[in-house]
Design a protein around this motif. Sequence first.
Motif, short mmCIF file in Angstrom:
data_model
loop_
_atom_site.label_atom_id
_atom_site.label_comp_id
_atom_site.label_asym_id
_atom_site.label_seq_id
_atom_site.Cartn_x
_atom_site.Cartn_y
_atom_site.Cartn_z
N ALA A 111 1.20 -1.12 -0.15
CA ALA A 111 0.20 0.37 0.24
C ALA A 111 0.80 1.00 0.10
O ALA A 111 1.03 2.29 -1.04
N LEU A 112 2.65 1.43 0.56
CA LEU A 112 3.24 2.18 0.67
C LEU A 112 4.44 2.32 -0.61
O LEU A 112 3.89 3.63 -0.97
N ALA A 113 3.88 1.37 -1.26
CA ALA A 113 4.26 1.64 -2.48
C ALA A 113 3.44 1.47 -3.55
O ALA A 113 4.26 2.77 -4.64
N ALA A 114 1.85 1.91 -2.96
CA ALA A 114 1.49 2.27 -4.66
C ALA A 114 1.07 3.73 -4.08
O ALA A 114 0.82 4.63 -5.31
N LEU A 115 1.17 4.38 -3.08
CA LEU A 115 1.06 5.66 -2.75
C LEU A 115 2.41 6.06 -3.31
O LEU A 115 2.09 7.72 -3.95
N THR A 143 -6.66 0.42 -0.31
CA THR A 143 -6.08 -0.96 -0.22
C THR A 143 -6.12 -1.13 0.96
O THR A 143 -5.53 -2.25 1.79
N ALA A 144 -5.19 -0.29 1.74
CA ALA A 144 -4.50 -0.07 3.12
C ALA A 144 -5.78 -0.63 3.86
O ALA A 144 -5.85 -1.34 4.62
N LEU A 157 2.32 0.95 9.69
CA LEU A 157 0.58 1.58 9.80
C LEU A 157 1.04 2.73 10.40
O LEU A 157 0.37 3.66 9.77
N ALA A 158 1.63 3.34 11.00
CA ALA A 158 2.49 4.97 11.35
C ALA A 158 3.13 5.78 10.45
O ALA A 158 2.62 6.76 10.15
N GLU A 159 4.01 4.75 8.99
CA GLU A 159 4.39 5.66 8.34
C GLU A 159 3.53 5.63 7.39
O GLU A 159 3.44 6.73 6.30
N LEU A 160 2.36 5.54 6.75
CA LEU A 160 1.27 4.84 6.34
C LEU A 160 0.56 6.21 6.71
O LEU A 160 0.35 7.16 5.34
N GLN A 161 0.09 6.14 7.80
CA GLN A 161 -1.33 7.24 8.29
C GLN A 161 0.00 8.23 8.00
O GLN A 161 -1.43 9.42 7.05
#
Length: 181
Positions: A111-115, A143-144, A157-161
């Motif tokens: 999900a981070l890669a998709a961003l 996706t996340a 999760l914190a990085e994704l947020q």
Amino acid sequence: KVAEQIPAEWLKWRNTEEANKWWARRADNRLPPAEQTDAARKHAADTLFVRTEAVRLRDGRGGRFTFAPANNPYAILLPHINECRTVLSLLQYDAYLATIDRNPNRAVSAALAALAVSRAVGDEPFLVSQLVRIACAVLAAQTAAQVLAWGEPTEGLAELQAELLAEADVPFFRIGMRGER
């Protein structure tokens, strides 16, 4: 480069009715039925290398695509936009498979890669580019959300947020309209 490595068979599969059933599970807290998962897994081995390469995009801070200016601004071609969407689909596929395989941390990385893929569009001065960037960022967030519905990730999760919040502050409309002007 990642888009060029995606197997043609997977590209064909992602546009089939069988694949549509797989993708349709996005808004559901229940895992897909076994027959849909089995159908999706047919391409898991063929795409493993390129999916791994795609997940590594999470460490990037975006990128830039080159395009050739034209005398007529309406004649500028943006083929990289479709490539971004293709890689994003592959990352969703990876995230869903990883979650089903009880590896939700990899799914968060996908999900981070998709961003990161959405950010690769950057500040291209075209409204269509910014609309695709928005759509890709929304798909990364969806996706996340699906990963959280299907699994219990413990890392990233914190990085994704933080990355999703940073993406929300981008003035997409202003960037796109300046280019259209």
